[in-house]
Design an enzyme around this catalytic site. Structure first.
Site, PDB file in Angstrom:
ATOM      1  CG  ASP A 167      47.380 -58.992 -31.414  1.00 51.10           C
ATOM      2  OD1 ASP A 167      47.913 -60.037 -31.828  1.00 51.10           O
ATOM      3  OD2 ASP A 167      46.199 -58.933 -31.011  1.00 51.10           O
ATOM      4  CD1 TRP A 201      48.249 -64.690 -31.840  1.00 49.63           C
ATOM      5  CD2 TRP A 201      48.949 -64.275 -33.926  1.00 49.63           C
ATOM      6  NE1 TRP A 201      47.766 -63.467 -32.225  1.00 49.63           N
ATOM      7  CE2 TRP A 201      48.173 -63.194 -33.491  1.00 49.63           C
ATOM      8  CE3 TRP A 201      49.504 -64.250 -35.216  1.00 49.63           C
ATOM      9  CZ2 TRP A 201      47.943 -62.076 -34.297  1.00 49.63           C
ATOM     10  CZ3 TRP A 201      49.270 -63.135 -36.013  1.00 49.63           C
ATOM     11  CH2 TRP A 201      48.498 -62.074 -35.554  1.00 49.63           C
ATOM     12  N   GLY A 202      53.199 -67.364 -32.007  1.00 49.06           N
ATOM     13  CA  GLY A 202      54.253 -68.306 -32.403  1.00 49.06           C
ATOM     14  C   GLY A 202      54.892 -67.952 -33.727  1.00 49.06           C
ATOM     15  CG  ASP A 222      43.650 -65.630 -30.406  1.00 48.92           C
ATOM     16  OD1 ASP A 222      44.870 -65.402 -30.361  1.00 48.92           O
ATOM     17  OD2 ASP A 222      42.804 -64.762 -30.668  1.00 48.92           O
TER      18      ASP A 222
HETATM   19  C1  GLA Z   1      44.624 -61.533 -31.210  1.00 52.04           C
HETATM   20  C2  GLA Z   1      45.199 -61.953 -29.873  1.00 52.04           C
HETATM   21  C3  GLA Z   1      44.067 -62.062 -28.870  1.00 52.04           C
HETATM   22  C4  GLA Z   1      43.328 -60.744 -28.749  1.00 52.04           C
HETATM   23  C5  GLA Z   1      42.818 -60.342 -30.100  1.00 52.04           C
HETATM   24  C6  GLA Z   1      42.223 -58.946 -30.119  1.00 52.04           C
HETATM   25  O1  GLA Z   1      43.832 -62.514 -31.775  1.00 52.04           O
HETATM   26  O2  GLA Z   1      45.879 -63.160 -30.003  1.00 52.04           O
HETATM   27  O3  GLA Z   1      44.584 -62.448 -27.611  1.00 52.04           O
HETATM   28  O4  GLA Z   1      44.203 -59.758 -28.232  1.00 52.04           O
HETATM   29  O5  GLA Z   1      43.876 -60.343 -31.073  1.00 52.04           O
HETATM   30  O6  GLA Z   1      41.696 -58.680 -31.373  1.00 52.04           O
END
Ligand code: GLA
Length: 520
Positions: A167, A201-202, A222
Site C-alpha cells: 500500500d 491507487w494510480g 478503492d
Molecule cells: C487501501 C487499499 C485497500 C486496503 C486498505 C487497507 O485503501 O487500497 O485495498 O488494502 O488500504 O487499509
C-alpha cells in the site's frame, strides 16, 4: 457519426494517452530494466485469488477467517477454476520488535504467519500478505516498510508469502518510484519469488514504470468501503482502467481493485456484468466477497471457465471500450491465443443491437462462429455481424472465431504446494512425495521442465504423466546430511501449447527435517 467512424477515431486517442502517461515520471538511474516477471516468470496471466478488504475491512480479519475462506474457496469450486492467492489484507498481522524485525501477531494468528502460510500451501493454494511502503499501514495498525525494506522483505520471504500487496499510505514526502524500487530490490534479494502488487491507487502513474518492479498495480481509488459494494463506482473504475490498456501485458497488469462480485446489494445480473468487465480487462481476479455464504449463482459466475479463459488468455491483451454513447458500451481489442476475439456488449437498458464485423476491425465478408460465454451456446457461421439482445445492466460476453472451437487456455491447479519430509536420521533414507498438477483448461501441456538450479543436492524431481495431469515425483536422499532443517523451493516452467508462449512459472516448497546426523 456512425459507430464505425467513432471506433476508427478512438485508437489514436488511446495511443496519445499512453505516450503521455509514459513521460510523466522521471525514473531513477538504478531502476531494474526489463519486466520483473522476466526474472521470476510469475503472473504471466493475471493472478486469481481472494482478499478480505472489500467485505470485511480490518475487523474481523484473523487466522480463523482466512482458514474458513480458504476452505470455502476449495469447496466452492473456485480453486478448480484457478483461484489460488489467499491471505490477510490490512488485518493487524504483525508488529515490529525492538530489534527492528517483524513478528506475527499471535493473538490474531495463533499459528504465526509462517504457520498460516503452511496451511494454505498444504491446500494447494498460494499465500498472500499485505504491507505498506510508508511508515505505517493505512489504519496505522501495522508498521510500514519505510527504512526497513530489507528486513521486512526477508520476513515476508520467511513466512513464505507468494504475493505481497504494498500500500501507499503514510508515505508523505517519499519518492514513489524510489520507494517501490527499493522494495522490489529488497524482495529480490530476499530470494523468494512473489507476485508484487503495488497499491498506490494510480498515484505516481505506476503503469509507466511499475512493470520493472512488480507484476500489477492499482490504477484507481478503492472500489468500495468495506462491506459497501458500489455498482456505479465499480463501473467508473472500469472505464478509468480501460483507458490504460496499452500498459498491460503478460507479467504486468493494470489492477482496477479487488472485485465486488457477490457482495450484498448487487444483483446476479450486476455480478455477471462486473465479472465480465474484469475478465475483458485482463484484470487480476481477486474476489472480495464472503465465500463462506455466497449463493450458487455467485459461485457459478466466479467459476465460469469460459469467462475466465478470456481473463487468463496467454496473449495478455487488455480489452477496452471502442464505443460508449451512455446507452451502449462495446468493448473489444482483446485477441485471444487461438485467433479468436473477445467482445463485450453492455447497456444500462434492455436493448437489441447488431455489432458489425467492421466496427470490430474485421472484414464484412468474414464468416465467424459466435460463442456466448454466459449462455454457453454457439451460433452457426455468421457473415457481417451478430445481433445480440441485452437486458438492463447486463452483458453479452462473446467470443468470435473462424473455427467452431473455443479452447480454454491452461488453468493450473495443484493438490499441494508444500511437501514436508521427516527423517529420524542415522541411517540413510530415500523418501518420496508427490505434487500433482492438473490443467483445467482444454489443451494438453508438454511436460513441465524443472529448473535444476532450484534443486539442492538432497532432492531429485521427476515429472511423470502427461497432458492434463502431471505429477512431480520428489525423491529425498538423506545420505550424509547433518541434523537440521532443510528447505527447497522448486521451480517448474512450461509453455502454452497453442501459442507456444511461456506460462507462469510454478513454485512449490519442500521441507526436510533430519533429526540426527546421517551416515553417507
Ligand atoms: C487501501 C487499499 C485497500 C486496503 C486498505 C487497507 O485503501 O487500497 O485495498 O488494502 O488500504 O487499509
Amino acid at each position: 457519426m456512425t459507430r464505425l467512424s467513432r471506433h476508427l477515431l478512438a485508437a489514436p486517442v488511446i495511443l496519445v494517452l499512453a505516450v503521455a502517461g509514459a513521460t510523466q515520471v522521471p525514473l531513477p538511474k538504478d531502476m531494474p530494466t526489463g519486466l520483473h516477471a522476466d526474472v521470476d516468470g510469475l503472473a504471466l496471466t493475471p493472478p486469481l485469488g481472494w482478499y478480505p478488504w472489500n467485505m470485511f475491512g480490518q475487523e474481523p480479519q484473523n487466522e480463523a477467517l482466512i482458514k474458513e475462506i480458504a476452505a470455502a474457496l476449495v469447496a466452492s469450486g473456485m480453486k478448480d477454476a484457478g483461484y489460488a492467492y489467499v491471505g490477510p489484507d490490512e488485518g493487524i498481522c504483525f508488529s515490529r520488535g525492538p530489534d527492528g524485525r517483524l513478528t506475527s501477531n499471535l493473538a490474531r494468528y495463533p499459528s504465526g504467519l509462517k504457520g498460516l502460510g503452511d496451511q494454505i500451501h498444504a491446500k494447494g493454494l498460494k499465500y498472500a500478505l499485505y504491507t505498506d511502503a510508508g511508515t505505517k499501514t493505512c489504519s496505522t495498525a501495522m508498521p510500514g516498510t519505510k527504512g526497513h525494506e530489507i528486513e521486512d522483505m526477508q520476513a515476508f520471504a520467511g513466512w513464505r508469502a507468494d504475493y505481497i500487496k504494498i500500500d501507499w499510505c503514510n508515505s508523505e514526502g517519499q519518492d514513489i518510484v524510489q520507494s517501490y524500487a527499493a522494495l522490489g530490490l529488497a524482495q529480490r534479494a530476499a530470494g523468494r519469488p512473489v507476485v508484487h502488487s503495488l497499491c498506490s491507487w494510480g498515484e505516481g502513474y505506476p503503469w509507466a514504470w511499475a512493470g520493472a518492479i512488480g507484476h500489477m498495480w492499482r490504477t484507481t481509488t478503492d472500489i468500495c468501503g468495506p462491506g459497501e459494494a458500489d455498482w456505479s463506482r465499480a463501473l467508473r473504475i472500469a472505464v478509468a482502467n480501460q483507458a490504460l490498456a496499452a500498459f498491460a501485458g503478460p507479467g504486468h497488469w493494470n489492477d482496477p481493485d479487488m472485485m465486488i462480485v457477490g457482495m450484498p446489494g448487487l444483483s446476479e445480473t450486476q455480478n455477471r456484468t462486473l465479472f465480465s468487465l474484469w475478465c475483458m480487462m485482463a484484470s487480476p481476479l481477486m474476489a472480495g466477497n464472503d465465500l463462506r455464504t455466497m449463493d450458487k449463482a455467485t459461485a457459478g459466475i466466479l467459476t465460469n471457465l469460459e469467462a475466465i479463459a478470456v481473463d487468463q488468455d496467454p496473449l495478455g491483451a487488455q480489452g477496452h471500450i471502442i464505443w460508449n454513447d451512455g446507452d451502449l458500451q462495446i468493448w473489444a481489442g482483446k485477441p485471444l491465443f487461438d485467433g479468436s476475439l473477445a467482445v463485450l456488449v453492455l447497456s444500462p437498458y434492455k436493448t437489441r443491437q447488431t455489432i458489425t464485423w467492421e466496427e470490430l476491425g474485421l472484414k464484412a465478408t468474414d464468416e465467424l462462429y459466435v460463442r456466448d460465454l454466459w449462455k454457453h451456446t454457439t451460433t452457426g457461421l455468421l457473415a457481417g455481424g451478430v445481433t445480440v439482445s441485452v437486458g438492463a445492466n447486463d452483458v453479452a460476453f462473446l467470443r468470435l472465431s473462424k473455427r467452431n472451437e473455443f479452447p480454454i487456455p491452461p488453468i493450473m491447479v495443484a493438490d499441494t504446494y508444500l511437501l514436508s519430509f521427516r527423517s529420524a536420521g542415522v541411517r540413510r533414507e530415500t523418501l518420496k512425495g508427490a505434487v500433482t498438477l492438473t490443467n483445467k483448461g482444454t489443451s494438453d501441456l508438454p511436460p513441465w521442465r524443472i529448473d535444476p538450479n532450484s534443486l539442492p543436492p538432497w532432492l531429485r524431481v521427476e515429472v511423470q504423466g502427461g497432458g492434463r495431469v502431471q505429477t512431480f515425483v520428489n525423491t529425498v536422499l538423506t545420505a550424509g546430511l547433518k541434523k537440521g532443517a532443510y528447505h527447497a523451493q522448486v521451480r517448474a516452467d512450461n509453455v502454452e501449447p497453442v501459442s507456444g508462449k511461456p506460462m507462469s512459472a510454478l513454485y512449490y516448497d519442500v521441507d526436510l527435517e533430519v533429526r540426527s546426523d546421517v551416515r553417507r
